[in-house]
Scaffold this motif. Structure first.
Motif, short mmCIF file in Angstrom:
data_model
loop_
_atom_site.label_atom_id
_atom_site.label_comp_id
_atom_site.label_asym_id
_atom_site.label_seq_id
_atom_site.Cartn_x
_atom_site.Cartn_y
_atom_site.Cartn_z
N PRO A 201 0.84 -1.20 0.00
CA PRO A 201 0.00 0.00 0.00
C PRO A 201 0.87 1.25 0.00
CG PRO A 201 0.16 -0.87 2.23
CD PRO A 201 0.87 -1.85 1.32
N ASP A 202 0.30 2.36 -0.43
CA ASP A 202 0.97 3.66 -0.36
C ASP A 202 2.30 3.68 -1.11
OD1 ASP A 202 -0.88 5.25 1.05
OD2 ASP A 202 -0.34 4.26 2.91
N ASP A 207 0.12 1.27 -6.87
CA ASP A 207 -1.15 1.97 -7.10
C ASP A 207 -1.48 2.03 -8.59
OD1 ASP A 207 -1.50 2.41 -4.39
OD2 ASP A 207 -0.87 4.50 -4.43
N ARG A 210 -2.64 -1.47 -9.69
CA ARG A 210 -4.01 -1.74 -9.22
C ARG A 210 -5.05 -1.01 -10.06
NH1 ARG A 210 -1.34 -2.44 -3.99
NH2 ARG A 210 -1.06 -0.18 -3.76
N GLU A 227 -13.45 3.52 -7.41
CA GLU A 227 -12.50 2.41 -7.33
C GLU A 227 -12.55 1.48 -8.54
OE1 GLU A 227 -10.06 1.44 -5.03
OE2 GLU A 227 -10.28 3.55 -4.54
N ILE A 232 -5.50 6.83 -11.52
CA ILE A 232 -4.46 6.73 -10.50
C ILE A 232 -4.47 8.03 -9.70
CG2 ILE A 232 -2.00 6.42 -10.07
CD1 ILE A 232 -1.96 5.25 -13.05
#
Length: 400
Positions: A201-202, A207, A210, A227, A232
């Motif tokens: 994550p982060d 990101d 995903r 979502e 992005i």
């Protein structure tokens, strides 16, 4: 380091802490391909999914689940394995999490270092030890030039500061104990790494991946921030970081450990980062990712606000999060001078490899009918094999 140099690790007993993480998984795969006897000591994989699980590394190394804060268990593993070479990667590595759990971050990153240093001190078989820290160990003055190894260590946030402390713990053990022992010890301060199989994550590249996966699942990119689109979200597109492919620092970690094993005078404290031309802003790296994903090659085109018609894009949206440095760059002159090292892949090539790996991973799951197949066991084994093959393909291309 090339394939020939990696033969040094054949039959060497190597212990890797933090081996279930993104960087640790790639390191284990390189060591396995070199013929090393690999032991990993770590918590369970920090993400679901994880590269460690998808490559079935637990079945191919001596996989020990343990907390780096548990000194007694760590000492027993050292006693049982009698490692010759130790890579310390175990850490709480996320800046934002360090704000949420500063105590846990310091316990893991500082006392974890004390524990590994003590285990090395009490294990005569260890000839080479590398503590992997971060480029964020320095007091960041937002300078436009790179930090050198003799700059003050004073990280701002709990993560960065805990890694500064990890450096100081290692320095103290060198001065107090290791200088009088037959063991060579170094630290490596690496910048931001990117690569296939990172699900943390982060982090900006995970990101991006995903968002791309969401877009493929839904078959579109609508341009809003929900979502289920290929948008992005970028918190700080103007921050500059020393990005490099994950194989770049692993290459020099393996080089340091080998060279200091053979010549203790090579031990030291080293910055590990890309050339200046590859220190880019977060906005730039997202543009590169979008262009590579959308067109098959990296271009200079901007994709801000352009997520539409099945194409990735990004939005500048600061979320009011905690302090993070705006500008950070390393001076890597020392490591180039001592080891003759230079980066293999530039940032464009690194991005292309991330996109290639990520698209191949999606294809692998589609080939095996995941989700939906009745043969979960067989499909999982085939996925493990194909992911491993993809990792080996990149390793072979990188090391030549």
């Amino acid at each position: 380091m090339n394939k020939k140099d990696l033969e040094f690790y054949k039959n060497k007993r190597v212990l890797v802490t933090g081996h279930t993480g993104f960087k640790g998984s790639w390191l284990c795969q390189i060591l396995l391909s070199a013929g090393a006897e690999v032991t990993g000591y770590s918590l369970e994989p920090p993400t679901t999914p994880s590269l460690f699980d998808e490559a079935a590394l637990a079945n191919r190394i001596n996989h020990v689940v343990g907390d780096i804060r548990d000194r007694e268990k760590l000492m027993q593993v050292f006693k049982d394995v009698q490692p010759e070479i130790v890579f310390h990667l175990a850490a709480q590595p996320i800046v934002r999490i360090s704000y949420q759990d500063p105590v846990g971050t310091y316990e893991t990153n500082v006392m974890g270092t004390v524990n590994i240093c003590e285990a090395v001190r009490q294990t005569p078989s260890v000839r080479s030890f590398l503590n992997v820290t971060t480029d964020k160990v320095y007091k960041n003055n937002e300078w436009c030039w790179g930090y050198r190894e003799d700059e003050p260590l004073d990280g701002y946030d709990p993560y960065s500061n805990s890694k500064s402390c990890s450096e100081l713990v290692t320095h103290s053990y060198i001065n107090s104990f290791y200088n009088d022992m037959d063991v060579a010890v170094s630290t490596a301060r690496a910048g931001n790494v990117i690569g296939g199989g990172d699900f943390a994550p982060d982090r900006i590249i995970p990101d991006c991946v995903r968002a791309a996966e969401r877009m493929l699942v839904n078959g579109r990119a609508s341009g809003d921030e929900s979502e289920d689109t290929g948008v992005i979200i970028v918190r700080n597109p103007f921050s500059t970081r020393p990005y490099q492919h994950v194989l770049e620092p692993l290459n020099i970690y393996l080089t340091i450990a080998k060279e200091q094993y053979e010549d203790k005078s090579k031990a030291g404290f080293y910055n590990v980062g890309p050339d200046d031309s590859d220190c880019v802003t977060t906005g730039d790296i997202v543009d590169k990712f979008c262009s590579a994903w959308n067109t098959g090659r990296v271009t200079s085109e901007s994709y801000e606000g352009r997520a539409q018609d099945g194409k990735l894009g990004w939005l500048n949206k600061h979320d009011g999060g905690p302090h993070e440095a705006n500008f950070l760059k390393l001076d890597c002159s020392l490591i180039k001078q001592v080891f003759g090292w230079k980066p293999v892949w530039n940032i464009d090539k690194a991005i292309e490899m991330v996109v290639q790996f990520s698209k191949r991973r999606i294809e692998i799951f589609e080939e095996e009918g995941i989700p939906g197949t009745d043969d979960i066991t067989g499909a999982t084994k085939r996925i493990n094999q194909k992911i491993t093959e993809e990792m080996n393909r990149e390793i072979d291309e990188f090391f030549g």
